[in-house]
Write a protein that holds these residues in place. Structure first.
Motif, PDB file in Angstrom:
ATOM      1  N   GLY A 100      27.665  26.954  43.563  1.00 33.65           N
ATOM      2  CA  GLY A 100      27.838  27.967  42.528  1.00 33.65           C
ATOM      3  C   GLY A 100      29.163  28.659  42.733  1.00 33.65           C
ATOM      4  O   GLY A 100      30.057  28.160  43.427  1.00 33.65           O
ATOM      5  N   GLY A 101      29.311  29.836  42.159  1.00 33.88           N
ATOM      6  CA  GLY A 101      30.562  30.524  42.330  1.00 33.88           C
ATOM      7  C   GLY A 101      30.513  31.937  41.801  1.00 33.88           C
ATOM      8  O   GLY A 101      29.446  32.556  41.657  1.00 33.88           O
ATOM      9  N   LEU A 131      33.374  33.374  48.367  1.00 30.66           N
ATOM     10  CA  LEU A 131      32.843  33.226  47.019  1.00 30.66           C
ATOM     11  C   LEU A 131      33.900  32.507  46.185  1.00 30.66           C
ATOM     12  O   LEU A 131      34.925  33.104  45.832  1.00 30.66           O
ATOM     13  CB  LEU A 131      32.495  34.586  46.406  1.00 30.66           C
ATOM     14  CG  LEU A 131      31.838  34.565  45.017  1.00 30.66           C
ATOM     15  CD1 LEU A 131      30.542  33.746  45.043  1.00 30.66           C
ATOM     16  CD2 LEU A 131      31.567  35.981  44.524  1.00 30.66           C
ATOM     17  N   LEU A 132      33.648  31.224  45.914  1.00 32.15           N
ATOM     18  CA  LEU A 132      34.637  30.415  45.210  1.00 32.15           C
ATOM     19  C   LEU A 132      34.624  30.722  43.720  1.00 32.15           C
ATOM     20  O   LEU A 132      33.658  31.277  43.183  1.00 32.15           O
ATOM     21  CB  LEU A 132      34.357  28.928  45.446  1.00 32.15           C
ATOM     22  CG  LEU A 132      34.426  28.470  46.901  1.00 32.15           C
ATOM     23  CD1 LEU A 132      34.025  27.006  47.014  1.00 32.15           C
ATOM     24  CD2 LEU A 132      35.827  28.673  47.458  1.00 32.15           C
ATOM     25  N   GLY A 133      35.715  30.329  43.068  1.00 32.93           N
ATOM     26  CA  GLY A 133      35.798  30.488  41.634  1.00 32.93           C
ATOM     27  C   GLY A 133      34.891  29.508  40.926  1.00 32.93           C
ATOM     28  O   GLY A 133      34.489  28.488  41.467  1.00 32.93           O
ATOM     29  N   GLU A 134      34.596  29.839  39.669  1.00 33.67           N
ATOM     30  CA  GLU A 134      33.682  29.001  38.889  1.00 33.67           C
ATOM     31  C   GLU A 134      34.149  29.001  37.439  1.00 33.67           C
ATOM     32  O   GLU A 134      34.553  30.041  36.903  1.00 33.67           O
ATOM     33  CB  GLU A 134      32.262  29.544  38.990  1.00 33.67           C
ATOM     34  CG  GLU A 134      31.231  28.660  38.316  1.00 33.67           C
ATOM     35  CD  GLU A 134      29.836  29.237  38.454  1.00 33.67           C
ATOM     36  OE1 GLU A 134      28.887  28.563  38.059  1.00 33.67           O
ATOM     37  OE2 GLU A 134      29.711  30.383  38.968  1.00 33.67           O
ATOM     38  N   LYS A 135      34.147  27.846  36.840  1.00 35.59           N
ATOM     39  CA  LYS A 135      34.600  27.726  35.466  1.00 35.59           C
ATOM     40  C   LYS A 135      33.659  28.474  34.541  1.00 35.59           C
ATOM     41  O   LYS A 135      32.430  28.405  34.692  1.00 35.59           O
ATOM     42  CB  LYS A 135      34.676  26.254  35.069  1.00 35.59           C
ATOM     43  CG  LYS A 135      35.293  26.032  33.691  1.00 35.59           C
ATOM     44  CD  LYS A 135      35.472  24.552  33.404  1.00 35.59           C
ATOM     45  CE  LYS A 135      36.128  24.335  32.053  1.00 35.59           C
ATOM     46  NZ  LYS A 135      36.293  22.893  31.755  1.00 35.59           N
ATOM     47  N   SER A 136      34.240  29.191  33.598  1.00 33.09           N
ATOM     48  CA  SER A 136      33.439  29.993  32.677  1.00 33.09           C
ATOM     49  C   SER A 136      33.896  29.733  31.246  1.00 33.09           C
ATOM     50  O   SER A 136      35.102  29.630  30.986  1.00 33.09           O
ATOM     51  CB  SER A 136      33.581  31.486  33.003  1.00 33.09           C
ATOM     52  OG  SER A 136      32.981  32.281  32.008  1.00 33.09           O
ATOM     53  N   ARG A 180      41.295  27.507  40.379  1.00 30.42           N
ATOM     54  CA  ARG A 180      40.256  27.250  41.387  1.00 30.42           C
ATOM     55  C   ARG A 180      40.767  26.276  42.460  1.00 30.42           C
ATOM     56  O   ARG A 180      40.330  25.143  42.581  1.00 30.42           O
ATOM     57  CB  ARG A 180      38.977  26.690  40.729  1.00 30.42           C
ATOM     58  CG  ARG A 180      38.400  27.620  39.670  1.00 30.42           C
ATOM     59  CD  ARG A 180      37.092  27.087  39.111  1.00 30.42           C
ATOM     60  NE  ARG A 180      37.216  25.737  38.623  1.00 30.42           N
ATOM     61  CZ  ARG A 180      37.744  25.392  37.457  1.00 30.42           C
ATOM     62  NH1 ARG A 180      38.188  26.331  36.643  1.00 30.42           N
ATOM     63  NH2 ARG A 180      37.799  24.128  37.082  1.00 30.42           N
ATOM     64  N   THR A 181      41.742  26.745  43.244  1.00 26.55           N
ATOM     65  CA  THR A 181      42.329  25.924  44.316  1.00 26.55           C
ATOM     66  C   THR A 181      41.829  26.320  45.696  1.00 26.55           C
ATOM     67  O   THR A 181      42.178  25.678  46.687  1.00 26.55           O
ATOM     68  CB  THR A 181      43.863  26.054  44.291  1.00 26.55           C
ATOM     69  OG1 THR A 181      44.205  27.425  44.502  1.00 26.55           O
ATOM     70  CG2 THR A 181      44.431  25.581  42.966  1.00 26.55           C
TER      71      THR A 181
END
Length: 714
Positions: free
Chosen positions: A567-568, A596-601, A553-554
């Motif tokens: 959000g992401g 649309l940014l990345g999001e930790k899952s 997620r850079t």
């Protein structure tokens, strides 16, 4: 809609594996490295010139020739005591070794006082300012402390200097037999023309004088030995003659003829004894036959055998047996008396044979002994006379010793032979060129990366969508500003070229979902994805940029301070409609693109992208966006790119210029093929224009090749 033809087996995009040598490429590499080669040539010639004109000591060579007298003739017409020189190769080569022997060279050193010459006695040279021995000794003294010097009790500085001088002198002398002749050529190489001449001529004189000395000494030794041997042979001859006289008086032998007559008597007696023995055998057989016939009463046959008339009349007249037996007794007595007489005669003959045989053997042994002594006396007399003759010849030749060689050609002042300055400069040029070419080719072959689009295309068999130079910004958040502020720069034009190639890569419709990936991190895939999305947005297209790398997620660092994260990707995937997805989209005011940014899952990223929900999510995006650009993780690090690629219309593979190795690119493309995928095109990014020119590619790639004047903002 997915491109079905890109999902075919990987044969259409297989990585090339051509092992043939590209001669044109080699020549091109050498030409591109011409300045490197020129630098090596100039450096080598400079070093060679310094050595030839400054460092190297001039040397001069003088030559003298000796003719070998292989016949070994003598002044007098008598055989030489010491034989002349042989003409075989071993003898001639031995003379070469004698000429360069330590004894000869020692005389040469003494006559010319070469121990006082620094050229041969290096101990007289001043110590060097710096040397490897001094450096090594200093290091050892520093580490271990100074070492106490202990001299060898048997050390003799004069002997050591002499030995070193002789060794150095031997290195300066070379001799060989001239082919097909008996001529020895002697070459002497020193730092002085006059010195080379003097050493060559003096060596020839010493060698000839040594031959005379050796021959005289050998003759003296021969005279001494011959004198002693003649005296010994004279005494031995006298002793043998006396022994022969004594034997003649001891044996009774008139002559060889007498021995032959005695031998004939012995043979005659032996023949008579053999005849007598035969008569005895015959009489004994007759006696036995008579006894058998009398026992059988066969008077008729007895009368026939005995041949006696009286017995015959008695048998024919049928006389009584008594009369016949009486007559047979008389006849048998006669046979017995005859046998007794024959036996006596045989014994007498046998005694005579034995006596004569003993006499013959004794006489023969005496004769052999006498003949042996006579032969020994004769041999000793012959040897004595031979040695006496040779002694007289040696005495005469003692004062006539001569060498087996002579000076055929004296040396003249030495000719200059080294250093050969033109040759050194020519070799330096060749060596420099060779080293330069080697360095250029090694640098070319050891290069693991790609320096041109042509190399990348040949290696991967895939089209090149774009070539993007390094963009001159230091922080990631400066990328968008650079794209906006420098719309006519070479880098932005390269992005436009990439966009054009990408949109025209498919014949039916422009790709809608575009995936950007690479082999490893930091190869420019994210920069390319953002730049491409920015450029597509400039065409009044609805563009969405998705951060598919949910692990690192850079992407947010490129929009730092410009977007508000709410959000992401994970949250957007849970939305039921586009209205819900819109709640998680962000915008940077500097570009007309949804982000649309990345999001930790908590769920594994690969499992997340393999879900039906992700496919439905992309299907929903297709309805509302002209282009969706997905920045995915590197192929060699995690499997996410291979999963996302199942839903992409076009896969753009990024390669960092001169850094991403060929092995890494091949392996990444192979992993894509294992997922029934292949890259649609390659992007060679992070190109250094100065480096391109340095490697000789500057004249081939327009936007950053020096042809940009008037077209691009520098």
């Amino acid at each position: 809609m997915l491109q079905d033809n890109r999902r075919q087996a990987s044969s259409s995009s297989a990585v090339g594996n051509d092992d043939t040598i590209d001669l044109v490429g080699l020549v091109g590499a050498i030409w591109r490295g011409k300045f490197t080669i020129l630098l090596f040539v100039l450096s080598a010639m400079l070093l060679g010139g310094v050595y030839a004109f400054v460092v190297a000591t001039p040397t001069y060579r003088a030559t003298t020739s000796l003719a070998l007298e292989v016949e070994g003739g003598s002044i007098l017409n008598i055989d030489a005591i010491i034989p002349g020189m042989s003409s075989d190769d071993q003898t001639l080569n031995t003379e070469i070794e004698v000429l360069q022997s330590r004894g000869i060279l020692k005389q040469l050193v003494a006559r010319l006082d070469l121990t006082a010459d620094p050229e041969f006695n290096t101990a007289l040279l001043p110590p060097p300012i710096i040397s490897l021995d001094q450096i090594a000794g200093g290091i050892v003294d520093t580490v271990l402390g100074p070492e106490d010097v202990v001299l060898d009790p048997g050390y003799d500085p004069e002997a050591t200097a002499l030995n070193d001088t002789i060794s150095a002198l031997r290195d300066a002398i070379y001799a060989e037999i001239h082919p097909e002749t008996y001529v020895i050529n002697i070459w002497v190489t020193t730092e002085s023309a006059a010195k080379s001449q003097e050493i060559a001529n003096t060596l020839a004189e010493i060698y000839i004088a040594d031959q005379i000395d050796q021959e005289f000494a050998a003759t003296e030794t021969a005279v001494t030995w011959l004198s002693e041997r003649v005296a010994e042979l004279e005494m031995e001859l006298l002793e043998r003659e006396n022994a022969m006289k004594s034997m003649r008086t001891e044996i009774d032998l008139i002559s060889i003829e007498g021995l032959e007559a005695l031998n004939r008597q012995f043979i005659d007696a032996r023949e008579r004894a053999e005849a007598a023995a035969a008569d005895v055998a015959l009489t004994e057989a007759r006696q036995e036959q008579i006894a058998e016939l009398r026992a059988a009463g066969n008077y008729e046959q007895l009368a026939e055998i005995l041949d006696d008339p009286t017995l015959s009349n008695l048998v024919e007249g049928d006389a009584d047996s008594e009369a016949i037996e009486a007559r047979l007794d008389v006849l048998a007595a006669r046979v017995d008396a005859n046998l007794t007489r024959q036996l006596q005669q045989l014994q007498t003959l046998q005694d005579s044979v034995a006596r004569l045989e003993g006499e013959v053997e004794a006489q023969s042994e005496d004769l052999v002994r006498l003949q042996q002594i006579e032969r020994e006396v004769q041999a000793t007399r012959t040897l004595y006379e031979t040695f006496l003759t040779r002694l007289k010849e040696a005495t005469v030749q003692r004062g006539l010793a001569q060498a087996d060689s002579r000076v055929l050609s004296e040396a003249i002042p030495g000719q200059y032979i080294s250093p050969k300055k033109p040759l050194i400069l020519a070799l330096s040029l060749i060596l420099g060129a060779g080293l330069g070419i080697t360095v250029v080719l090694v640098r070319q072959f050891l290069n693991r990366g790609f320096r041109s689009a042509e190399e990348l295309e040949n290696e991967t068999a895939l089209p090149i969508f774009g070539q993007i130079p390094i963009m001159p910004f230091k922080r990631r958040d400066q990328l968008i500003s650079y794209l906006n502020d420098k719309p006519s720069s070479a880098a932005v034009e390269a992005i436009r070229n990439l966009r054009t190639s990408l949109l025209l890569s498919t014949s039916d419709a422009p790709p809608q979902i575009i995936m950007s990936t690479s082999s490893l991190p930091a190869e420019g895939k994210t920069t390319m994805a953002i730049s491409l999305a920015h450029n597509l947005g400039g065409l009044n297209k609805k563009v969405l940029l998705i951060e598919g790398d949910v692990r690192r997620r850079t992407l947010n660092s490129y929009f730092k301070g410009q977007v508000k994260v709410k959000g992401g990707l994970i949250s957007a995937m849970r939305a039921e409609s586009m209205d819900g997805i819109s709640n998680f989209l962000v915008r940077d005011p500097r570009m007309d693109v949804d982000i649309l940014l990345g999001e930790k899952s908590p769920q594994n990223a690969a499992d997340l992208f393999s879900s039906d929900r992700f496919e439905d999510f992309l299907s929903e995006l297709r309805k509302h966006y002209d282009h969706v650009v997905i920045d995915t993780p590197p192929v060699l690090v995690v499997p996410d790119a291979r999963v996302i690629g199942q839903h992409a219309d076009t896969i753009v593979f990024n390669v960092a210029w001169n850094r991403t190795s060929r092995v890494q690119v091949k392996e990444a493309l192979r992993l894509l093929r294992t997922a029934n995928l292949s890259a649609d095109g390659m992007v060679l990014g992070q190109i250094d224009p100065a480096g391109m020119k340095r490697y000789g590619y500057g004249g081939k790639y327009g936007s950053y090749a020096g042809y940009d004047s008037g077209y691009y903002d520098t």
